[in-house]
Scaffold this active site. Sequence first.
Site, PDB file in Angstrom:
ATOM      1  N   HIS A 106      -0.070  -5.143 -19.710  1.00  0.00           N
ATOM      2  CA  HIS A 106       0.966  -5.872 -18.974  1.00  0.00           C
ATOM      3  C   HIS A 106       2.002  -6.327 -19.998  1.00  0.00           C
ATOM      4  O   HIS A 106       1.662  -6.636 -21.143  1.00  0.00           O
ATOM      5  CB  HIS A 106       0.403  -7.132 -18.284  1.00  0.00           C
ATOM      6  N   CYS A 131      -1.851 -15.410 -18.120  1.00  0.00           N
ATOM      7  CA  CYS A 131      -2.423 -14.570 -17.042  1.00  0.00           C
ATOM      8  C   CYS A 131      -3.015 -15.413 -15.932  1.00  0.00           C
ATOM      9  O   CYS A 131      -3.062 -14.997 -14.777  1.00  0.00           O
ATOM     10  CB  CYS A 131      -3.556 -13.695 -17.563  1.00  0.00           C
ATOM     11  N   GLU A 136       2.145  -4.953 -10.495  1.00  0.00           N
ATOM     12  CA  GLU A 136       1.244  -5.912 -11.137  1.00  0.00           C
ATOM     13  C   GLU A 136       1.797  -7.337 -11.092  1.00  0.00           C
ATOM     14  O   GLU A 136       1.353  -8.219 -11.821  1.00  0.00           O
ATOM     15  CB  GLU A 136       0.952  -5.476 -12.571  1.00  0.00           C
TER      16      GLU A 136
HETATM   17  O1  SUG Z   1      -6.125  -6.600 -14.889  1.00  0.00           O
HETATM   18  N1  SUG Z   1      -8.933  -7.881 -16.580  1.00  0.00           N
HETATM   19  C1  SUG Z   1      -7.603  -8.079 -16.050  1.00  0.00           C
HETATM   20  C2  SUG Z   1      -6.827  -8.977 -16.972  1.00  0.00           C
HETATM   21  C3  SUG Z   1      -5.489  -9.381 -16.381  1.00  0.00           C
HETATM   22  C4  SUG Z   1      -4.595 -10.046 -17.370  1.00  0.00           C
HETATM   23  N2  SUG Z   1      -3.385 -10.426 -16.754  1.00  0.00           N
HETATM   24  C5  SUG Z   1      -2.171 -10.490 -17.355  1.00  0.00           C
HETATM   25  N3  SUG Z   1      -1.921  -9.922 -18.502  1.00  0.00           N
HETATM   26  N4  SUG Z   1      -1.207 -11.089 -16.715  1.00  0.00           N
HETATM   27  C6  SUG Z   1      -6.873  -6.742 -15.872  1.00  0.00           C
HETATM   28  O2  SUG Z   1      -7.069  -5.864 -16.709  1.00  0.00           O
HETATM   29  C7  SUG Z   1     -11.224  -7.072 -16.489  1.00  0.00           C
HETATM   30  C8  SUG Z   1     -12.366  -7.022 -15.515  1.00  0.00           C
HETATM   31  C9  SUG Z   1     -13.641  -6.514 -16.115  1.00  0.00           C
HETATM   32  O3  SUG Z   1     -13.598  -5.630 -16.975  1.00  0.00           O
HETATM   33  O4  SUG Z   1     -14.741  -6.997 -15.707  1.00  0.00           O
HETATM   34  C10 SUG Z   1      -9.887  -7.297 -15.826  1.00  0.00           C
HETATM   35  O5  SUG Z   1      -9.707  -6.977 -14.680  1.00  0.00           O
END
Ligand code: SUG
Length: 441
Positions: free
Chosen positions: A245, A364, A173
Site C-alpha cells: 500500500h 493502517c 484498497e
Molecule cells: O492487507 N495484512 C493486511 C495489512 C494491511 C495494512 N494496511 C495498510 N497498509 N493500510 C493486508 O495485507 C495479513 C493477514 C494474515 O496474513 O493473516 C493482512 O491481511
Amino acid sequence: MSFSGEINFDGLIGPTHNYAGLSKGNLASQAHHNHTSNPQAAALQGLEKMRIIMEQGIPQGFFLPHERPNLQTLRKLGFSGADEEVIYRAGKQSPELLKNVYSSSSMWAANAATFSPSIDSYDQQIHITPANLNSMFHRSIEPDFTQIQLQIMFGSMAQIHDPISHISGYGDEGAANHLRVTARHLDPGYQIFVYGNSAFDKKEGVIARQAEEISHAVSAQHQLDPERTIFLRQNNLAIESGSFHNDIVSLANEQVFIFHQEAFADRVELDRAVSHLRENIPNFQPFEILSKDISLDELVSSYLLNSQLITVGSNEMMMWLPEEVQNHSNCMHWIETMKDSSPIKHFKFVDIRQSMMNGGGPACLRFKTVMNDEEFSQVNQKFLLNPKKLIDLKSLVSKHYRDNLGPEDLMDIQLMEESHTFLDELTQLLDLGSIYYFQKT
Ligand code: SUG
C-alpha cells in the site's frame, strides 16, 4: 485543543486475530506465517492507541470487528449443515479457506473505504466509498459489513456509495492509497489517488492492489473537482520491496506531505504535482526522504511512514510511530532533522506489535475522516469512544479473548462460540441491537 475537523475511526481488533500468511507482497504477513498470535494483547494495544489519540483532544471512533468465522462465505461455497459441521468440513477440505474466513483483517480500517469531506465535493456532501478489497480473498469478504457499519455510523448525512466493482481482478484498497493535502483540515483540499497499475496491464509477479481505473471511478463518484484531484502511480520497485500500500512510503497531514524518493513511478508527474500544490496551498511543505538517507528496504522494514500524523496545536504536529522504528538509526536521525525543519515537533512511539507482525502500523489501523461541527454532531455516538467506553471495551476484551492462538486452533469449535459471545456482548454494550448474521439466524 478545539475540534479541528479530524476524527479517526480505528478497527477494533477481533478475537480471531491470527497469523495466516495470507497477504503475498506483505513482508510481515509472510514472515510471521503460522506464528502464534495473542488476540487479547492485539486488541488491548489497539485500544491503547485509540486512548492516546483521544487524549490529544481528537475525537476517536471505532469500527466493530467483522463476524469471523465468516460462515456466510462458507455456505455460499457449498458447505452446509450446522455451523459446527460447516467449520469442520471446510477445515478438512481446505485449511487455507478456513484461514481466510477467520482473518480479523478488518482491523486495518485504512483499507475500509475512501473518504472525501463535504468541502471538497461539488454537492457539498461527505462521500464514502467502501473499498472492494478484491486483490486478496480474505479481504474481499469485508466490504458488505463495512458498508453496513458506515450506514449506521453516518446515516443520511453522508453519501455512502456501493464499492466500485472490480476490473479484471484488480481492487480498491481505500484510504491506504489516498492522501489529502490542505492548509487546514476544513479548508478545501487536494486529493491524491495513488494506484498500482492499470487494471488491464498486469505485470507478472507484481501485486499492484489498486487499479488506476478504480481510483478514477472513486474520484468521480465523490464529485471531486478535477483541478484539485491528482493521480500518481506507485513505483513497481516500491511495491516489490514490500510497499503493498502507498501508506508505507508516503504520508500527508494538512499542509505536510512526506514521501520517499522511490515511492512514485514518474518523477515528472510527481514534480508537477508538488509544484501545483506549492502554488495553491498556503505554506505547503513537501519533505522527500532520499534513498541515500533511508533505503526503500529500511523504510518498509521500519514502517517509519506508516505513522499517524496529527495536528495538535496551531501549526504543530505530533507523529505516532510504531516502536520498532527505534531500532533503525537512520530513521531516528531523520526524526531529529524533522524536529528542526518541519511543524512536526513531537515524535512518540506506540506498541502495536501484534498488528505490525501482520504488516499493519498505526496508520493502517485508522480510517481518517474530516467533518465540520454540524456533521460531527450527527455521527452516531455509539461508535465514538469516551473514557468509560474505553474501560468497558478493555474489560470485555480481557474477559473473552484468548491470549494465544495457533493455526490448529481454527478447527476448535469453541473459538467460534467465544467469538460469537464476544460480538453479542459487544453489541449489547453499545446498544446496537442485532447487526451480525449469527444474531439474526
Ligand atoms: O492487507 N495484512 C493486511 C495489512 C494491511 C495494512 N494496511 C495498510 N497498509 N493500510 C493486508 O495485507 C495479513 C493477514 C494474515 O496474513 O493473516 C493482512 O491481511
